[in-house]
Design a protein around this motif. Structure first.
Motif, PDB file in Angstrom:
ATOM      1  N   SER A 140     -25.245 -57.638 -38.537  1.00  0.00           N
ATOM      2  CA  SER A 140     -25.625 -57.593 -39.635  1.00  0.00           C
ATOM      3  C   SER A 140     -27.025 -56.693 -39.961  1.00  0.00           C
ATOM      4  CB  SER A 140     -25.993 -58.857 -40.383  1.00  0.00           C
ATOM      5  OG  SER A 140     -27.185 -59.592 -39.947  1.00  0.00           O
ATOM      6  N   LEU A 141     -27.618 -56.333 -38.646  1.00  0.00           N
ATOM      7  CA  LEU A 141     -28.898 -55.645 -38.819  1.00  0.00           C
ATOM      8  C   LEU A 141     -28.800 -53.984 -38.987  1.00  0.00           C
ATOM      9  CD1 LEU A 141     -30.194 -57.111 -35.195  1.00  0.00           C
ATOM     10  CD2 LEU A 141     -30.717 -57.843 -37.422  1.00  0.00           C
ATOM     11  N   SER A 142     -29.864 -53.671 -39.597  1.00  0.00           N
ATOM     12  CA  SER A 142     -30.026 -52.122 -39.852  1.00  0.00           C
ATOM     13  C   SER A 142     -31.192 -51.737 -39.846  1.00  0.00           C
ATOM     14  CB  SER A 142     -29.486 -51.917 -41.538  1.00  0.00           C
ATOM     15  OG  SER A 142     -28.295 -52.389 -41.710  1.00  0.00           O
ATOM     16  N   GLY A 143     -31.405 -50.513 -39.419  1.00  0.00           N
ATOM     17  CA  GLY A 143     -32.952 -49.865 -39.352  1.00  0.00           C
ATOM     18  C   GLY A 143     -32.929 -48.715 -40.445  1.00  0.00           C
ATOM     19  N   SER A 144     -33.931 -47.901 -40.188  1.00  0.00           N
ATOM     20  CA  SER A 144     -34.056 -46.828 -41.439  1.00  0.00           C
ATOM     21  C   SER A 144     -32.934 -45.814 -41.246  1.00  0.00           C
ATOM     22  CB  SER A 144     -35.687 -46.241 -40.889  1.00  0.00           C
ATOM     23  OG  SER A 144     -36.416 -47.164 -41.252  1.00  0.00           O
ATOM     24  N   PHE A 174     -25.893 -51.504 -35.093  1.00  0.00           N
ATOM     25  CA  PHE A 174     -24.771 -51.720 -33.966  1.00  0.00           C
ATOM     26  C   PHE A 174     -23.573 -51.779 -34.549  1.00  0.00           C
ATOM     27  CE2 PHE A 174     -28.160 -54.471 -32.179  1.00  0.00           C
ATOM     28  CZ  PHE A 174     -28.699 -53.459 -30.969  1.00  0.00           C
ATOM     29  N   ALA A 175     -22.479 -51.147 -33.638  1.00  0.00           N
ATOM     30  CA  ALA A 175     -21.177 -51.277 -34.009  1.00  0.00           C
ATOM     31  C   ALA A 175     -20.783 -52.166 -33.081  1.00  0.00           C
ATOM     32  CB  ALA A 175     -20.453 -50.076 -33.427  1.00  0.00           C
ATOM     33  N   SER A 176     -19.520 -52.792 -33.576  1.00  0.00           N
ATOM     34  CA  SER A 176     -18.832 -53.980 -32.700  1.00  0.00           C
ATOM     35  C   SER A 176     -18.612 -53.393 -31.334  1.00  0.00           C
ATOM     36  CB  SER A 176     -17.518 -54.471 -33.563  1.00  0.00           C
ATOM     37  OG  SER A 176     -17.022 -55.619 -32.858  1.00  0.00           O
ATOM     38  N   PRO A 177     -18.643 -54.310 -30.518  1.00  0.00           N
ATOM     39  CA  PRO A 177     -18.478 -54.003 -28.982  1.00  0.00           C
ATOM     40  C   PRO A 177     -17.064 -54.299 -28.640  1.00  0.00           C
ATOM     41  CG  PRO A 177     -19.692 -56.004 -28.923  1.00  0.00           C
ATOM     42  CD  PRO A 177     -19.499 -55.740 -30.436  1.00  0.00           C
ATOM     43  N   ALA A 178     -16.365 -54.751 -29.492  1.00  0.00           N
ATOM     44  CA  ALA A 178     -15.022 -55.268 -29.242  1.00  0.00           C
ATOM     45  C   ALA A 178     -13.887 -54.682 -30.174  1.00  0.00           C
ATOM     46  CB  ALA A 178     -15.168 -56.817 -29.351  1.00  0.00           C
ATOM     47  N   LEU A 179     -13.898 -53.465 -30.104  1.00  0.00           N
ATOM     48  CA  LEU A 179     -12.780 -52.734 -31.181  1.00  0.00           C
ATOM     49  C   LEU A 179     -11.495 -52.627 -30.627  1.00  0.00           C
ATOM     50  CD1 LEU A 179     -14.951 -49.339 -31.955  1.00  0.00           C
ATOM     51  CD2 LEU A 179     -14.777 -51.456 -33.239  1.00  0.00           C
ATOM     52  N   LEU A 180     -11.268 -52.611 -29.287  1.00  0.00           N
ATOM     53  CA  LEU A 180      -9.855 -52.842 -28.938  1.00  0.00           C
ATOM     54  C   LEU A 180      -9.481 -54.063 -28.179  1.00  0.00           C
ATOM     55  CD1 LEU A 180      -9.443 -49.046 -27.429  1.00  0.00           C
ATOM     56  CD2 LEU A 180      -8.840 -50.057 -29.775  1.00  0.00           C
ATOM     57  N   GLU A 181     -10.562 -54.514 -27.014  1.00  0.00           N
ATOM     58  CA  GLU A 181     -10.457 -55.646 -26.456  1.00  0.00           C
ATOM     59  C   GLU A 181     -11.439 -56.401 -26.554  1.00  0.00           C
ATOM     60  OE1 GLU A 181      -9.191 -55.036 -22.345  1.00  0.00           O
ATOM     61  OE2 GLU A 181      -8.196 -53.095 -23.005  1.00  0.00           O
ATOM     62  N   HIS A 182     -11.286 -57.667 -25.861  1.00  0.00           N
ATOM     63  CA  HIS A 182     -12.524 -58.575 -25.904  1.00  0.00           C
ATOM     64  C   HIS A 182     -13.342 -58.386 -25.079  1.00  0.00           C
ATOM     65  CE1 HIS A 182      -9.224 -61.073 -27.761  1.00  0.00           C
ATOM     66  NE2 HIS A 182     -10.087 -61.967 -27.987  1.00  0.00           N
ATOM     67  N   VAL A 183     -14.716 -58.914 -25.299  1.00  0.00           N
ATOM     68  CA  VAL A 183     -15.853 -58.637 -24.234  1.00  0.00           C
ATOM     69  C   VAL A 183     -15.976 -59.594 -23.214  1.00  0.00           C
ATOM     70  CG1 VAL A 183     -18.376 -58.469 -23.970  1.00  0.00           C
ATOM     71  CG2 VAL A 183     -17.317 -57.606 -25.994  1.00  0.00           C
ATOM     72  N   GLN A 227     -21.776 -66.557 -32.862  1.00  0.00           N
ATOM     73  CA  GLN A 227     -22.807 -66.529 -34.076  1.00  0.00           C
ATOM     74  C   GLN A 227     -23.952 -65.490 -33.680  1.00  0.00           C
ATOM     75  OE1 GLN A 227     -24.458 -70.466 -33.428  1.00  0.00           O
ATOM     76  NE2 GLN A 227     -22.610 -71.405 -34.372  1.00  0.00           N
ATOM     77  N   ALA A 228     -24.267 -65.234 -32.359  1.00  0.00           N
ATOM     78  CA  ALA A 228     -25.320 -64.108 -32.240  1.00  0.00           C
ATOM     79  C   ALA A 228     -24.542 -62.796 -32.559  1.00  0.00           C
ATOM     80  CB  ALA A 228     -25.703 -64.170 -30.835  1.00  0.00           C
ATOM     81  N   LEU A 229     -23.596 -62.633 -32.226  1.00  0.00           N
ATOM     82  CA  LEU A 229     -22.831 -61.123 -32.683  1.00  0.00           C
ATOM     83  C   LEU A 229     -22.721 -61.065 -34.258  1.00  0.00           C
ATOM     84  CD1 LEU A 229     -21.393 -58.752 -31.893  1.00  0.00           C
ATOM     85  CD2 LEU A 229     -19.202 -59.869 -31.852  1.00  0.00           C
ATOM     86  N   ALA A 230     -22.381 -62.122 -35.044  1.00  0.00           N
ATOM     87  CA  ALA A 230     -22.694 -62.012 -36.495  1.00  0.00           C
ATOM     88  C   ALA A 230     -23.965 -61.500 -36.945  1.00  0.00           C
ATOM     89  CB  ALA A 230     -22.170 -63.287 -37.244  1.00  0.00           C
ATOM     90  N   TYR A 231     -24.986 -62.172 -36.392  1.00  0.00           N
ATOM     91  CA  TYR A 231     -26.444 -61.793 -36.860  1.00  0.00           C
ATOM     92  C   TYR A 231     -26.459 -60.430 -36.355  1.00  0.00           C
ATOM     93  CZ  TYR A 231     -31.292 -61.805 -36.973  1.00  0.00           C
ATOM     94  OH  TYR A 231     -32.871 -61.182 -37.248  1.00  0.00           O
TER      95      TYR A 231
END
Length: 815
Positions: free
Chosen positions: A255-259, A264-273, A248-252
């Motif tokens: 979704s965040l953006s700045g100027s 953030f990019a997903s921390p789990a591109l290849l394997e699980h965190v 739930q926290a990762l999904a939030y």
């Protein structure tokens, strides 16, 4: 050494750790000399310049590092080693000696980048069969007030190659390292629970009934505290809830953006965190940087704490995309505050829940610089960031990270600018709201409270005030005397610039934009008239609040010490009043002052509202003499302080009669005369004729302008004019029956004059006209005694009064 924060392009680096990659078999792992030195001598003094940064190694084996720009000034270090490693208790094994590290020229809280401390440890003290948990090391410091050792947060890092532990801290004292890894006597099986993005590693007992603080909370206990939604029949409900909270926290967060775009990019591109459920001393969770895994305490209290901890630590792991480990150390304040803010938002906390969450650790909040390395400040700073984003209307937190500056405060100063508003302006606005305004987070620890009394009418407050920090003072009084409160303000300190905001009455203050300082001149204190105990006649204020803020983003000098005085000027007490002299009492020694700058400058003395002394009566004196002091006058003594403040306020000049009784009115003159029948004459003859009023005569005044006295054929009257620069007697009329040798009673003596000023040369009260000054301003009706020189009685009359011979006067008294 300049260390930049860095964006990690290769997102896979955090995923290369298998569940057991954290564990190392102790046997044969050492590497380097892992034993602490044996009883080294006390280290000679070594120094680090805070602005330049640097490192020193003490003879005790302890190493200290400071990043460039950590502060201002020079710090001198000494240290020694005490005791031996090896102590064992229920929590673990002490694997280092005690390292006492002292610093001169340092006060906790003002270093904005923490000290990095490295201590030797001896892992050979651990059981040879034990599996070493690389993250099982904790740094402990001795609480000097209790004598107890307590673990601290500090990104503790064990270096296998050197056999040393490295951690960060905001203060120096006595330190040691303790190992609290898995209990070797408890058999445990390792398990992994997978969600879409996380691999959660945990252990369970191999035999029924075994317990360990490294095991997740049992379902029988957790089911009354958890989320209430579990679908996996195998995994502990605690672990399943942890997976749900992380997703739930990762999904939030994703979704965040700045100027600058997506934060953030997903921390789990290849394997699980990798996430490890284990025992963590004195903390709920931690995150490894830059290895990229999370640890969560195996036994948290409830679902709310679990999901908040998971969201906070996940935020740290994502921050790894912008920070090196040292970069996180250098910007610990923002690193922790932003994680607190974002985890509160990710878990949908209500405002009341946020207040509880932010203020769990806030004993130093706002009292030390915003960017200080102080654990008791950093977490509560989430509230300031939240307020700032609302105030500015921008994603401040995201923008600061995307600035990727070496120092987050520099980035915050840049991205929070709004027109003429600066970070310092905004910080001041927030602090005022939180202290004397209506903001709902109240840092009560900022306040110093003082009651001023008649016995103790003053108080001196000495403090250090670093950049972007604040403190507050409340002054009350139970003195049943109408006094004047004098309070040092920011206007007294022009460099470095301090701001103070003073208000009267109870909190919250509605009009924060108009403090008392708005009408206070540079270099002057704030003054409150009629301050004292509520209900005392004349008193209008009994509560004074002052918030002191240093809004600068950096310090001109870190160790500047400020002195603020708060004191009541009380009315001097008249002890004795006689004609010509007044004596009073005043204990100026009770007010805060320095030898070269006493609080009391002197006194003024007034009679009927007119100041009698041309210069201040010297502060040590308590009496004053002047001919204008009369027992029936209105005598006032005021005290004057070093700033020129005077109390009580001088009474306006009293429009009152200049005297209470007329003694006599006289005319001295020379005249020529002649007889009425034979017309013989003579002269000049000199005489003094007076209308001397009997003691029983009463002088009555109409207001303060017209007087009259009449009794038994004697009468006087006149006007007193105080409107000009020189008060005058006008229209004075005096008459009495003539006395002497007369055949028939003549008209009474009559003296009239106007424009007579007071005669300052007289020892009494006299208004007089003489010679040329009298010409044209008088009339005298006088008949000399009868002439009997020719053998018969013949009346005389005045033919001419010699003008320059005339003096007319009125004598009066105040008895």
């Amino acid at each position: 050494m300049i260390i930049q924060k860095s964006y990690v392009a290769n997102q896979t680096r955090a995923l290369l750790l298998a569940p057991m990659a954290l564990a190392l078999i102790i046997t044969g792992c050492g590497g380097g000399d892992s034993s602490p030195p044996a009883s080294p001598p006390v280290s000679p003094p070594l120094s680090i310049n805070l602005a330049a940064g640097g490192a020193v190694t003490l003879s005790s084996g302890a190493k200290l590092e400071l990043m460039p720009g950590a502060g201002q000034g020079e710090i001198i270090f000494t240290g020694e080693t005490k005791g031996a490693a090896g102590a064992v208790d229920a929590d673990g094994i002490v694997i280092s000696s005690e390292y006492e590290i002292n610093a001169q020229g340092f006060a906790p809280g003002h270093v904005v980048a923490p000290f990095i401390v490295t201590l030797p440890v001896d892992v050979r003290l651990l059981p040879q069969t034990s599996i070493l948990d690389k993250n099982g090391f904790v740094a402990q410091t001795r609480n000097e007030s209790t004598g107890q050792w307590q673990s601290v947060k500090g990104f503790v890092d064990y270096d296998v190659a050197t056999g040393k532990v490295r951690f960060q801290t905001g203060h120096l004292s006595s330190w040691r390292v303790k190992y609290i890894g898995p209990d070797a006597s408890t058999g445990a099986q390792q398990y992994t629970y997978y969600t879409d993005n996380f691999a959660i590693h945990y252990s369970l007992p191999m035999a029924f009934g075994q317990t360990s603080r490294h095991f997740p909370v049992a379902d029988t206990v957790w089911d009354g505290k958890g989320s209430g939604v579990w679908t996996d029949p195998v995994a502990p409900d605690y672990v399943e809830d942890l997976g749900r909270a992380l997703e739930q926290a990762l999904a939030y967060y994703l979704s965040l953006s700045g100027s600058g775009g997506k934060l953030f990019a997903s921390p789990a591109l290849l394997e699980h965190v990798n996430v490890y459920v284990t025992y963590i001393d004195k903390d709920s969770g931690d995150t490894s940087l830059p290895l990229g895994y999370i640890r969560i305490k195996a036994q948290l209290e409830n679902w709310s704490e679990l999901r908040t901890t998971a969201a906070h630590e996940l935020m740290h792991l994502l921050q790894d995309q912008y920070y090196t480990k040292v970069g996180a150390w250098m910007n610990l304040w923002f690193f922790e505050a932003s994680a607190n803010l974002m985890s509160a938002r990710a878990t949908g906390m209500s405002r009341d829940e946020q207040l509880v969450y932010y203020t769990k650790e806030m004993e130093n909040y706002l009292a030390v610089p915003l960017d200080a390395s102080a654990q008791g400040s950093n977490y509560a700073e989430a509230d300031f960031l939240n307020w700032l984003e609302t105030r500015i209307g921008k994603p401040i937190v995201a923008d600061v990270m995307q600035e990727d500056a070496t120092w987050d405060l520099t980035a915050l100063n840049k991205v929070s600018a709004l027109g003429t508003l600066t970070l310092g302006n905004l910080f001041s606005e927030y602090v005022l709201g939180a202290t004397v305004g209506a903001h709902d987070l109240k840092p009560g620890h900022l306040w110093r409270n003082k009651m001023l009394t008649s016995i103790e009418p003053g108080w001196r407050y000495e403090f250090e005030q670093w950049h972007l920090s604040a403190n507050a003072v409340e002054i009350r009084s139970n003195a049943e005397i109408d006094g004047m409160l004098v309070a040092t303000s920011g206007h007294n300190y022009l460099k470095p610039i301090l701001q103070s905001y003073s208000y009267l009455g109870s909190i919250p203050h509605a009009d924060l934009a108009n403090p008392l300082e708005k009408t206070t001149a540079p270099g002057q204190p704030v003054v409150v008239k009629h301050f004292g105990k509520a209900g005392t006649p004349g008193v209008t204020s009994s509560i004074f609040h002052q918030v002191i803020i240093n809004p600068q983003v950096s310090d001109d000098t870190v160790w500047n010490r400020y002195t603020f005085d708060y004191y009541l000027l009380l009315p001097p007490r008249i002890q004795q009043l006689t004609n010509g002299k007044v004596t009073w009492s005043y204990d100026g020694s009770k007010l805060p002052s320095s030898v070269n700058n006493p609080a009391i400058a002197g006194f003024n003395v007034y009679a009927d509202g007119i100041k009698l002394n041309s210069a201040l009566v010297s502060a040590p004196l308590r009496d004053f003499s002047d001919a204008k002091i009369w027992v029936n006058s209105s005598i006032q003594v005021t005290v004057v302080d070093r700033y020129g403040n005077e109390w009580p306020e001088p009474q306006p000049p009293v429009a009152k009669p200049p005297f209470t009784a007329v003694t006599e009115i006289c005319a001295s003159f020379s005249y020529y005369w002649e007889t009425v029948l034979s017309h013989s004459g003579g002269g000049p003859t000199s005489t003094v004729q007076c209308v001397t009023l009997p003691a029983s005569a009463t002088t009555n005044w109409s207001g303060n302008a017209f007087f009259v006295s009449s009794t038994g054929g004697y009468s006087t009257s006149g006007d007193y004019s105080a409107s000009s620069s020189t008060p005058l007697l006008n229209n004075v009329i005096a008459s009495r029956p003539l006395t002497g040798d007369y055949r028939s009673t003549p008209p009474p003596l009559n003296i009239r004059f106007s424009g007579a000023p007071q005669d300052d040369a007289s020892s009494g009260i006299r208004y007089k006209l003489k010679g040329g000054a009298a010409e044209g301003h008088y009339t005298i009706s006088y008949q000399p005694e009868d002439d009997t020189s020719g053998g018969f009685r013949e009346a005389r009359r005045v033919t001419t009064i010699v003008p320059n011979s005339v003096t007319v006067w009125l004598d009066a008294s105040n008895f």
